[in-house]
Design a protein around this motif. Structure first.
Motif, PDB file in Angstrom:
ATOM      1  N   CYS A 276       1.011  -1.195   0.216  1.00  0.00           N
ATOM      2  CA  CYS A 276       0.087   0.052   0.304  1.00  0.00           C
ATOM      3  C   CYS A 276       1.081   1.671   0.291  1.00  0.00           C
ATOM      4  CB  CYS A 276      -0.742  -0.124   1.039  1.00  0.00           C
ATOM      5  SG  CYS A 276       0.154  -0.058   2.823  1.00  0.00           S
ATOM      6  N   HIS A 283      -0.289  -6.321   1.526  1.00  0.00           N
ATOM      7  CA  HIS A 283      -1.740  -6.544   1.771  1.00  0.00           C
ATOM      8  C   HIS A 283      -1.821  -8.122   1.216  1.00  0.00           C
ATOM      9  CE1 HIS A 283      -2.508  -3.273   5.012  1.00  0.00           C
ATOM     10  NE2 HIS A 283      -1.980  -2.427   4.360  1.00  0.00           N
ATOM     11  N   CYS A 337      -1.034  -2.643   9.675  1.00  0.00           N
ATOM     12  CA  CYS A 337      -0.392  -1.473   8.834  1.00  0.00           C
ATOM     13  C   CYS A 337      -0.913   0.034   9.091  1.00  0.00           C
ATOM     14  CB  CYS A 337      -0.611  -2.344   7.661  1.00  0.00           C
ATOM     15  SG  CYS A 337       0.360  -0.547   6.899  1.00  0.00           S
ATOM     16  N   CYS A 339      -1.827   2.015   7.626  1.00  0.00           N
ATOM     17  CA  CYS A 339      -2.817   3.162   6.720  1.00  0.00           C
ATOM     18  C   CYS A 339      -3.855   2.570   7.238  1.00  0.00           C
ATOM     19  CB  CYS A 339      -2.091   2.277   5.429  1.00  0.00           C
ATOM     20  SG  CYS A 339      -3.266   0.588   5.363  1.00  0.00           S
ATOM     21  N   ARG A 341      -5.803  -0.525   7.105  1.00  0.00           N
ATOM     22  CA  ARG A 341      -6.188  -1.486   6.428  1.00  0.00           C
ATOM     23  C   ARG A 341      -6.321  -2.533   7.329  1.00  0.00           C
ATOM     24  NH1 ARG A 341      -3.639   1.388   1.810  1.00  0.00           N
ATOM     25  NH2 ARG A 341      -6.069   2.701   0.539  1.00  0.00           N
TER      26      ARG A 341
HETATM   27 ZN   LIG Z   1      -1.275  -1.108   4.955  1.00  0.00          ZN
END
Ligand SMILES: [Zn+2]
Length: 459
Positions: A276, A283, A337, A339, A341
Protein backbone atom coordinates in the motif's frame (compact mmCIF):
# COMPACT_ATOMS: atom_id res chain seq x y z
CA UNK A 1 -6.42 15.45 -16.04
CA UNK A 2 -9.85 15.89 -17.62
CA UNK A 3 -9.71 12.82 -19.83
CA UNK A 4 -8.90 10.39 -16.99
CA UNK A 5 -11.79 11.84 -15.00
CA UNK A 6 -14.17 11.39 -17.93
CA UNK A 7 -12.92 7.83 -18.35
CA UNK A 8 -13.34 7.06 -14.67
CA UNK A 9 -16.78 8.61 -14.32
CA UNK A 10 -18.36 8.05 -17.72
CA UNK A 11 -16.54 5.72 -20.10
CA UNK A 12 -15.55 2.97 -17.64
CA UNK A 13 -19.08 2.63 -16.16
CA UNK A 14 -20.63 2.71 -19.65
CA UNK A 15 -18.18 0.12 -20.88
CA UNK A 16 -18.85 -2.12 -17.89
CA UNK A 17 -22.55 -1.83 -18.58
CA UNK A 18 -21.99 -2.75 -22.22
CA UNK A 19 -19.86 -5.74 -21.20
CA UNK A 20 -22.41 -6.53 -18.49
CA UNK A 21 -19.49 -6.61 -16.09
CA UNK A 22 -20.07 -6.03 -12.39
CA UNK A 23 -16.39 -5.23 -11.73
CA UNK A 24 -16.93 -1.57 -10.88
CA UNK A 25 -19.66 -2.51 -8.43
CA UNK A 26 -17.30 -5.03 -6.79
CA UNK A 27 -14.56 -2.41 -6.80
CA UNK A 28 -16.68 0.17 -4.98
CA UNK A 29 -17.61 -2.37 -2.33
CA UNK A 30 -13.99 -3.54 -1.95
CA UNK A 31 -12.90 0.06 -1.44
CA UNK A 32 -14.96 0.13 1.73
CA UNK A 33 -14.37 -3.38 3.09
CA UNK A 34 -10.55 -3.09 2.99
CA UNK A 35 -10.81 -1.01 6.19
CA UNK A 36 -12.88 -3.61 8.08
CA UNK A 37 -11.22 -4.95 11.23
CA UNK A 38 -8.99 -8.05 10.68
CA UNK A 39 -11.43 -10.36 12.51
CA UNK A 40 -14.32 -9.27 10.28
CA UNK A 41 -12.19 -9.96 7.19
CA UNK A 42 -11.17 -13.34 8.57
CA UNK A 43 -14.78 -14.27 9.30
CA UNK A 44 -15.74 -13.36 5.76
CA UNK A 45 -12.91 -15.51 4.45
CA UNK A 46 -14.13 -18.44 6.49
CA UNK A 47 -17.65 -18.10 5.10
CA UNK A 48 -16.20 -18.13 1.59
CA UNK A 49 -14.09 -21.21 2.40
CA UNK A 50 -17.14 -23.11 3.70
CA UNK A 51 -19.09 -22.42 0.50
CA UNK A 52 -16.06 -23.27 -1.63
CA UNK A 53 -15.44 -26.61 0.09
CA UNK A 54 -19.06 -27.59 -0.26
CA UNK A 55 -19.05 -26.63 -3.95
CA UNK A 56 -15.80 -28.49 -4.65
CA UNK A 57 -16.94 -31.64 -2.87
CA UNK A 58 -20.31 -31.72 -4.61
CA UNK A 59 -19.20 -30.92 -8.14
CA UNK A 60 -15.59 -32.12 -8.56
CA UNK A 61 -14.77 -35.79 -8.47
CA UNK A 62 -11.05 -35.17 -7.95
CA UNK A 63 -11.59 -33.38 -4.63
CA UNK A 64 -14.32 -35.80 -3.52
CA UNK A 65 -12.02 -38.76 -3.98
CA UNK A 66 -8.95 -37.07 -2.56
CA UNK A 67 -10.73 -35.89 0.58
CA UNK A 68 -12.49 -39.20 1.15
CA UNK A 69 -9.14 -40.95 0.99
CA UNK A 70 -7.95 -38.55 3.68
CA UNK A 71 -11.08 -39.26 5.75
CA UNK A 72 -12.43 -35.73 5.33
CA UNK A 73 -15.90 -34.38 4.79
CA UNK A 74 -16.51 -30.67 4.18
CA UNK A 75 -19.33 -30.56 6.77
CA UNK A 76 -16.86 -31.53 9.47
CA UNK A 77 -14.29 -28.90 8.58
CA UNK A 78 -15.32 -26.14 10.94
CA UNK A 79 -12.24 -24.00 11.49
CA UNK A 80 -9.01 -22.77 9.91
CA UNK A 81 -7.21 -25.48 11.94
CA UNK A 82 -9.43 -28.20 10.44
CA UNK A 83 -8.84 -26.69 7.01
CA UNK A 84 -5.13 -27.55 7.29
CA UNK A 85 -6.00 -31.26 7.18
CA UNK A 86 -6.94 -30.87 3.50
CA UNK A 87 -4.14 -32.28 1.34
CA UNK A 88 -2.14 -29.76 -0.70
CA UNK A 89 -2.96 -29.42 -4.38
CA UNK A 90 0.45 -29.75 -6.03
CA UNK A 91 1.61 -28.64 -9.46
CA UNK A 92 1.77 -32.33 -10.38
CA UNK A 93 -1.95 -32.62 -9.49
CA UNK A 94 -2.76 -29.70 -11.78
CA UNK A 95 -0.63 -30.80 -14.68
CA UNK A 96 -2.67 -32.42 -17.40
CA UNK A 97 -5.69 -32.80 -15.09
CA UNK A 98 -7.78 -29.93 -16.39
CA UNK A 99 -10.84 -32.06 -16.98
CA UNK A 100 -10.68 -33.84 -13.62
CA UNK A 101 -10.52 -30.55 -11.77
CA UNK A 102 -13.28 -28.83 -13.70
CA UNK A 103 -16.54 -28.36 -11.82
CA UNK A 104 -19.47 -30.22 -13.46
CA UNK A 105 -21.85 -27.23 -13.88
CA UNK A 106 -19.07 -25.25 -15.61
CA UNK A 107 -18.23 -27.78 -18.30
CA UNK A 108 -20.18 -25.93 -20.99
CA UNK A 109 -19.66 -22.38 -19.65
CA UNK A 110 -17.35 -19.84 -21.36
CA UNK A 111 -14.15 -19.84 -19.31
CA UNK A 112 -10.89 -17.88 -19.21
CA UNK A 113 -7.77 -19.97 -19.61
CA UNK A 114 -4.73 -18.95 -17.54
CA UNK A 115 -1.54 -20.54 -18.73
CA UNK A 116 1.79 -20.56 -17.00
CA UNK A 117 5.04 -21.99 -18.24
CA UNK A 118 5.69 -23.28 -14.70
CA UNK A 119 9.02 -23.07 -12.91
CA UNK A 120 9.77 -26.66 -13.90
CA UNK A 121 9.18 -25.89 -17.56
CA UNK A 122 5.98 -27.93 -17.76
CA UNK A 123 2.99 -25.75 -18.60
CA UNK A 124 -0.05 -25.56 -16.35
CA UNK A 125 -3.54 -24.41 -17.17
CA UNK A 126 -6.21 -23.06 -14.87
CA UNK A 127 -9.73 -22.22 -16.06
CA UNK A 128 -11.50 -19.28 -14.45
CA UNK A 129 -15.22 -18.55 -14.68
CA UNK A 130 -16.53 -15.18 -15.81
CA UNK A 131 -17.85 -14.05 -12.40
CA UNK A 132 -14.50 -14.82 -10.77
CA UNK A 133 -12.63 -13.06 -13.57
CA UNK A 134 -14.61 -9.84 -13.01
CA UNK A 135 -14.18 -10.03 -9.24
CA UNK A 136 -10.42 -10.51 -9.66
CA UNK A 137 -10.34 -7.53 -12.00
CA UNK A 138 -11.90 -5.41 -9.23
CA UNK A 139 -9.38 -6.67 -6.64
CA UNK A 140 -6.45 -5.82 -8.93
CA UNK A 141 -7.86 -2.38 -9.68
CA UNK A 142 -8.24 -1.67 -5.97
CA UNK A 143 -4.63 -2.53 -5.19
CA UNK A 144 -3.18 -0.91 -8.32
CA UNK A 145 -4.70 2.37 -7.16
CA UNK A 146 -2.69 2.14 -3.92
CA UNK A 147 0.26 3.15 -6.12
CA UNK A 148 -1.25 6.59 -6.70
CA UNK A 149 -2.41 5.78 -10.24
CA UNK A 150 -6.17 5.99 -10.88
CA UNK A 151 -8.40 4.13 -13.28
CA UNK A 152 -8.50 5.99 -16.60
CA UNK A 153 -4.91 7.28 -16.45
CA UNK A 154 -2.31 6.19 -18.98
CA UNK A 155 -0.02 3.18 -18.53
CA UNK A 156 3.35 2.25 -20.02
CA UNK A 157 4.45 -1.34 -19.57
CA UNK A 158 7.67 -3.34 -19.62
CA UNK A 159 6.43 -6.83 -20.26
CA UNK A 160 7.36 -10.20 -21.80
CA UNK A 161 5.27 -11.05 -24.88
CA UNK A 162 2.88 -8.11 -24.73
CA UNK A 163 -0.36 -9.13 -26.34
CA UNK A 164 -2.40 -6.26 -27.57
CA UNK A 165 -5.70 -6.90 -29.24
CA UNK A 166 -5.59 -5.54 -32.77
CA UNK A 167 -9.28 -5.82 -33.68
CA UNK A 168 -11.32 -2.59 -33.61
CA UNK A 169 -12.96 -3.44 -30.30
CA UNK A 170 -9.60 -4.12 -28.70
CA UNK A 171 -8.09 -0.93 -30.09
CA UNK A 172 -11.05 1.15 -28.99
CA UNK A 173 -10.95 -0.37 -25.54
CA UNK A 174 -7.26 0.37 -25.25
CA UNK A 175 -7.68 3.96 -26.39
CA UNK A 176 -10.64 4.72 -24.17
CA UNK A 177 -10.29 2.46 -21.16
CA UNK A 178 -7.07 0.53 -20.52
CA UNK A 179 -4.82 3.24 -21.95
CA UNK A 180 -1.72 1.07 -22.37
CA UNK A 181 -0.05 3.18 -24.99
CA UNK A 182 3.49 1.93 -25.08
CA UNK A 183 5.18 -1.40 -24.44
CA UNK A 184 8.74 -2.55 -24.11
CA UNK A 185 9.00 -6.28 -24.74
CA UNK A 186 11.33 -7.78 -22.12
CA UNK A 187 12.37 -10.48 -24.56
CA UNK A 188 13.78 -7.85 -26.94
CA UNK A 189 15.47 -5.49 -24.54
CA UNK A 190 18.41 -4.24 -26.57
CA UNK A 191 19.77 -0.68 -26.30
CA UNK A 192 17.77 0.54 -29.27
CA UNK A 193 14.45 -0.83 -28.02
CA UNK A 194 15.06 0.60 -24.55
CA UNK A 195 16.10 3.95 -26.05
CA UNK A 196 12.95 4.18 -28.20
CA UNK A 197 10.82 3.27 -25.22
CA UNK A 198 12.50 5.94 -23.08
CA UNK A 199 11.89 8.57 -25.80
CA UNK A 200 8.22 7.64 -25.91
CA UNK A 201 8.02 7.99 -22.12
CA UNK A 202 9.39 11.51 -22.35
CA UNK A 203 7.18 12.54 -25.28
CA UNK A 204 4.07 11.35 -23.50
CA UNK A 205 4.73 10.75 -19.81
CA UNK A 206 2.62 7.88 -18.48
CA UNK A 207 0.82 8.13 -15.20
CA UNK A 208 1.87 4.56 -14.41
CA UNK A 209 4.97 2.60 -15.34
CA UNK A 210 4.31 -1.07 -14.89
CA UNK A 211 6.50 -4.15 -15.33
CA UNK A 212 8.64 -7.05 -14.12
CA UNK A 213 10.87 -5.94 -11.25
CA UNK A 214 14.13 -6.74 -12.92
CA UNK A 215 13.11 -5.31 -16.30
CA UNK A 216 12.17 -2.04 -14.62
CA UNK A 217 15.57 -2.11 -13.02
CA UNK A 218 17.29 -2.68 -16.37
CA UNK A 219 15.37 0.27 -17.77
CA UNK A 220 16.41 2.45 -14.83
CA UNK A 221 20.04 1.34 -15.11
CA UNK A 222 20.03 2.11 -18.85
CA UNK A 223 18.65 5.60 -18.28
CA UNK A 224 21.15 6.32 -15.55
CA UNK A 225 24.14 5.14 -17.57
CA UNK A 226 23.25 6.23 -21.10
CA UNK A 227 20.61 8.94 -20.93
CA UNK A 228 21.28 10.69 -17.60
CA UNK A 229 19.63 13.93 -18.77
CA UNK A 230 16.37 12.33 -19.76
CA UNK A 231 13.74 13.01 -17.11
CA UNK A 232 11.16 10.21 -17.14
CA UNK A 233 8.64 11.06 -14.44
CA UNK A 234 5.70 8.68 -14.10
CA UNK A 235 3.38 9.32 -11.19
CA UNK A 236 3.51 5.71 -10.05
CA UNK A 237 5.59 2.57 -10.65
CA UNK A 238 4.20 -0.93 -10.07
CA UNK A 239 6.65 -3.77 -10.02
CA UNK A 240 5.20 -7.23 -10.34
CA UNK A 241 5.70 -10.90 -11.11
CA UNK A 242 9.10 -11.22 -9.51
CA UNK A 243 10.81 -10.51 -6.25
CA UNK A 244 11.88 -6.89 -6.06
CA UNK A 245 15.37 -6.68 -4.60
CA UNK A 246 16.10 -3.74 -2.32
CA UNK A 247 18.92 -2.53 -4.55
CA UNK A 248 16.62 -2.68 -7.57
CA UNK A 249 13.98 -0.70 -5.74
CA UNK A 250 16.50 1.95 -4.78
CA UNK A 251 17.74 2.34 -8.34
CA UNK A 252 14.22 2.50 -9.83
CA UNK A 253 13.04 5.06 -7.28
CA UNK A 254 16.10 7.20 -7.80
CA UNK A 255 15.79 7.30 -11.59
CA UNK A 256 12.02 7.81 -11.82
CA UNK A 257 11.78 9.91 -8.65
CA UNK A 258 8.71 8.14 -7.36
CA UNK A 259 8.02 5.25 -4.99
CA UNK A 260 7.73 1.68 -6.32
CA UNK A 261 4.63 -0.33 -5.42
CA UNK A 262 5.43 -4.01 -5.23
CA UNK A 263 2.70 -6.40 -6.30
CA UNK A 264 2.73 -10.17 -5.94
CA UNK A 265 0.59 -12.72 -7.72
CA UNK A 266 0.61 -15.73 -10.00
CA UNK A 267 -1.18 -16.68 -13.17
CA UNK A 268 -3.09 -19.51 -11.48
CA UNK A 269 -4.98 -17.32 -8.97
CA UNK A 270 -4.14 -13.73 -9.98
CA UNK A 271 -3.39 -11.06 -7.39
CA UNK A 272 -2.13 -12.43 -4.06
CA UNK A 273 -0.76 -9.36 -2.26
CA UNK A 274 0.24 -5.78 -2.91
CA UNK A 275 2.02 -2.99 -1.13
CA UNK A 276 0.00 0.00 0.00
CA UNK A 277 1.03 3.64 0.03
CA UNK A 278 2.51 3.23 3.52
CA UNK A 279 4.93 0.53 2.34
CA UNK A 280 5.32 -1.64 5.41
CA UNK A 281 4.73 -4.91 3.62
CA UNK A 282 2.25 -6.38 1.16
CA UNK A 283 -1.47 -6.51 2.00
CA UNK A 284 -2.95 -9.90 1.21
CA UNK A 285 -5.84 -9.75 -1.24
CA UNK A 286 -7.99 -11.42 1.42
CA UNK A 287 -11.19 -10.99 -0.58
CA UNK A 288 -9.82 -13.10 -3.41
CA UNK A 289 -7.47 -15.54 -1.69
CA UNK A 290 -6.76 -17.19 1.63
CA UNK A 291 -3.05 -17.37 2.32
CA UNK A 292 -1.07 -19.77 4.51
CA UNK A 293 2.66 -19.82 5.19
CA UNK A 294 3.82 -23.27 6.16
CA UNK A 295 6.83 -25.22 7.33
CA UNK A 296 7.88 -28.34 5.41
CA UNK A 297 5.87 -30.49 7.89
CA UNK A 298 2.68 -28.52 7.12
CA UNK A 299 2.44 -26.59 10.40
CA UNK A 300 1.94 -22.83 10.13
CA UNK A 301 4.92 -20.49 10.41
CA UNK A 302 4.56 -17.78 13.05
CA UNK A 303 5.04 -14.19 11.88
CA UNK A 304 8.66 -13.50 11.02
CA UNK A 305 9.50 -17.09 10.01
CA UNK A 306 9.84 -17.76 6.27
CA UNK A 307 7.84 -20.65 4.85
CA UNK A 308 6.13 -21.83 1.71
CA UNK A 309 3.23 -19.78 0.42
CA UNK A 310 0.05 -21.84 0.06
CA UNK A 311 -2.92 -20.17 -1.55
CA UNK A 312 -6.66 -20.92 -1.80
CA UNK A 313 -8.65 -19.10 -4.47
CA UNK A 314 -11.84 -17.93 -2.78
CA UNK A 315 -13.68 -16.94 -5.96
CA UNK A 316 -12.98 -19.26 -8.87
CA UNK A 317 -15.76 -21.84 -9.01
CA UNK A 318 -14.97 -23.36 -12.41
CA UNK A 319 -11.70 -24.91 -11.27
CA UNK A 320 -11.27 -24.33 -7.55
CA UNK A 321 -7.67 -24.02 -6.40
CA UNK A 322 -7.60 -25.22 -2.80
CA UNK A 323 -4.39 -25.21 -0.76
CA UNK A 324 -2.02 -24.76 -3.66
CA UNK A 325 1.69 -24.16 -2.96
CA UNK A 326 2.59 -21.43 -5.42
CA UNK A 327 6.26 -22.36 -5.33
CA UNK A 328 7.39 -19.21 -3.51
CA UNK A 329 8.58 -18.51 0.01
CA UNK A 330 7.14 -15.72 2.13
CA UNK A 331 6.99 -14.29 5.65
CA UNK A 332 3.91 -13.01 7.51
CA UNK A 333 4.35 -9.63 9.17
CA UNK A 334 2.21 -10.03 12.30
CA UNK A 335 1.74 -6.27 12.57
CA UNK A 336 -1.00 -3.93 11.52
CA UNK A 337 -0.34 -1.33 8.87
CA UNK A 338 -0.50 2.39 9.67
CA UNK A 339 -2.72 2.84 6.59
CA UNK A 340 -5.61 1.40 8.63
CA UNK A 341 -6.50 -1.43 6.24
CA UNK A 342 -7.50 -4.65 7.96
CA UNK A 343 -6.11 -6.84 5.18
CA UNK A 344 -3.35 -9.12 6.59
CA UNK A 345 0.26 -8.15 5.95
CA UNK A 346 2.84 -10.22 4.20
CA UNK A 347 6.19 -8.88 5.33
CA UNK A 348 8.13 -10.18 2.37
CA UNK A 349 8.14 -12.54 -0.57
CA UNK A 350 11.46 -14.32 -0.65
CA UNK A 351 11.53 -15.89 -4.07
CA UNK A 352 11.04 -19.38 -5.31
CA UNK A 353 11.18 -22.44 -3.12
CA UNK A 354 13.27 -24.08 -5.83
CA UNK A 355 15.78 -21.24 -5.69
CA UNK A 356 16.79 -21.91 -2.10
CA UNK A 357 20.30 -23.19 -1.75
CA UNK A 358 21.02 -26.06 0.64
CA UNK A 359 24.58 -25.90 1.94
CA UNK A 360 26.68 -28.98 2.76
CA UNK A 361 26.11 -28.01 6.43
CA UNK A 362 22.36 -28.31 5.83
CA UNK A 363 21.59 -24.57 6.04
CA UNK A 364 18.89 -23.18 3.80
CA UNK A 365 19.67 -19.82 2.18
CA UNK A 366 17.28 -17.82 0.04
CA UNK A 367 18.64 -17.27 -3.46
CA UNK A 368 17.50 -13.67 -3.36
CA UNK A 369 19.51 -12.82 -0.28
CA UNK A 370 22.49 -14.74 -1.68
CA UNK A 371 22.74 -12.84 -4.95
CA UNK A 372 22.02 -9.59 -3.17
CA UNK A 373 24.81 -10.32 -0.74
CA UNK A 374 27.32 -11.32 -3.39
CA UNK A 375 26.53 -8.30 -5.55
CA UNK A 376 26.84 -5.91 -2.62
CA UNK A 377 29.96 -7.36 -1.03
CA UNK A 378 31.98 -8.13 -4.12
CA UNK A 379 33.39 -5.16 -6.01
CA UNK A 380 33.05 -5.07 -9.78
CA UNK A 381 30.06 -7.37 -10.24
CA UNK A 382 27.27 -5.80 -12.29
CA UNK A 383 24.98 -8.81 -12.24
CA UNK A 384 25.13 -12.38 -11.09
CA UNK A 385 23.35 -15.69 -11.39
CA UNK A 386 24.15 -18.53 -8.99
CA UNK A 387 23.56 -22.10 -10.08
CA UNK A 388 23.85 -24.87 -7.52
CA UNK A 389 24.63 -27.99 -9.56
CA UNK A 390 25.25 -30.29 -6.60
CA UNK A 391 25.23 -29.73 -2.87
CA UNK A 392 28.95 -28.86 -2.96
CA UNK A 393 29.32 -27.54 -6.53
CA UNK A 394 28.29 -24.15 -7.91
CA UNK A 395 28.47 -22.23 -11.16
CA UNK A 396 28.60 -18.44 -10.84
CA UNK A 397 27.54 -16.57 -13.94
CA UNK A 398 28.96 -13.08 -13.72
CA UNK A 399 28.45 -9.88 -15.64
CA UNK A 400 31.55 -7.77 -15.07
CA UNK A 401 31.28 -4.14 -14.06
CA UNK A 402 33.97 -1.59 -15.01
CA UNK A 403 36.00 -2.16 -11.82
CA UNK A 404 36.10 -5.95 -12.01
CA UNK A 405 39.57 -7.38 -11.29
CA UNK A 406 41.61 -9.85 -9.29
CA UNK A 407 40.28 -8.34 -6.09
CA UNK A 408 36.79 -9.33 -7.16
CA UNK A 409 37.88 -12.93 -7.67
CA UNK A 410 39.52 -13.02 -4.24
CA UNK A 411 36.31 -11.71 -2.74
CA UNK A 412 34.27 -14.39 -4.56
CA UNK A 413 36.56 -17.07 -3.12
CA UNK A 414 36.35 -15.71 0.43
CA UNK A 415 32.65 -15.14 0.28
CA UNK A 416 31.90 -18.60 -1.12
CA UNK A 417 33.82 -20.34 1.67
CA UNK A 418 32.08 -18.15 4.24
CA UNK A 419 28.55 -18.75 2.96
CA UNK A 420 28.74 -22.39 1.86
CA UNK A 421 31.67 -23.86 3.79
CA UNK A 422 35.29 -24.55 2.79
CA UNK A 423 34.59 -27.80 0.90
CA UNK A 424 32.50 -26.22 -1.83
CA UNK A 425 33.81 -26.10 -5.44
CA UNK A 426 32.79 -23.49 -7.97
CA UNK A 427 33.54 -22.16 -11.41
CA UNK A 428 32.92 -18.71 -12.87
CA UNK A 429 31.37 -18.06 -16.27
CA UNK A 430 31.38 -14.59 -17.78
CA UNK A 431 28.42 -13.22 -19.71
CA UNK A 432 27.39 -9.89 -21.22
CA UNK A 433 24.03 -10.11 -19.57
CA UNK A 434 21.95 -12.66 -17.68
CA UNK A 435 19.41 -14.03 -20.17
CA UNK A 436 15.73 -14.04 -19.14
CA UNK A 437 13.63 -17.20 -18.99
CA UNK A 438 11.29 -17.86 -21.94
CA UNK A 439 8.54 -16.13 -19.92
CA UNK A 440 10.56 -12.90 -19.83
CA UNK A 441 11.33 -13.22 -16.11
CA UNK A 442 14.80 -13.46 -14.63
CA UNK A 443 16.15 -16.01 -12.19
CA UNK A 444 19.10 -15.05 -10.04
CA UNK A 445 19.62 -18.35 -8.33
CA UNK A 446 18.84 -21.81 -9.62
CA UNK A 447 19.32 -24.76 -7.32
CA UNK A 448 19.29 -28.28 -8.70
CA UNK A 449 19.42 -29.69 -5.15
CA UNK A 450 16.02 -30.42 -3.60
CA UNK A 451 15.36 -28.71 -0.29
CA UNK A 452 12.76 -29.84 2.32
CA UNK A 453 10.22 -27.22 1.18
CA UNK A 454 10.47 -28.33 -2.45
CA UNK A 455 9.98 -31.92 -1.35
CA UNK A 456 6.83 -31.16 0.60
CA UNK A 457 5.43 -29.26 -2.40
CA UNK A 458 6.09 -32.25 -4.63
CA UNK A 459 8.40 -30.19 -6.84
ZN1 LIG B 1 -1.18 -0.59 4.48
Amino acid sequence: MILPMIIRRVIAPAWALWERSPYLRHYRRLQGTQYDPPEVIRRRQWEKIETLLDHAYRTIRFYRQRWREAGLEPGRIGSFDDFRAIPLLTKADLRGRRDDLLSDPYRQAPLHCKKTSGSTGVPLEVLVDEDAQQFKRACTLRSDEWSGWRLGESVAAVWGNPQLRTDWKGRLRNALLDRHYVFLDTLKMDDRAIGDFADALVRKPPSLLFGHAHSLHLLAAFLRAKRPNLAVRPRAVISTCMVLHDWERRAIEEVFQCPVTNRYGCEEVGLIACQCERSTGLHVNADGVYLEILRPDGTPCPPGEPGMIVVTDLVNRAMPIIRYPVGDMGVFGGRTCPCGRGLPLLQKVEGRVADYVVTPRGDLISGISLTENFCMKIPGIAQMQIIQEEVDRFVFRLVKGPDFGSESLDAVRRHTAERFGPTVRYECEYLDHIPPEPSGKYRFCISKVKNPFAQSEGL
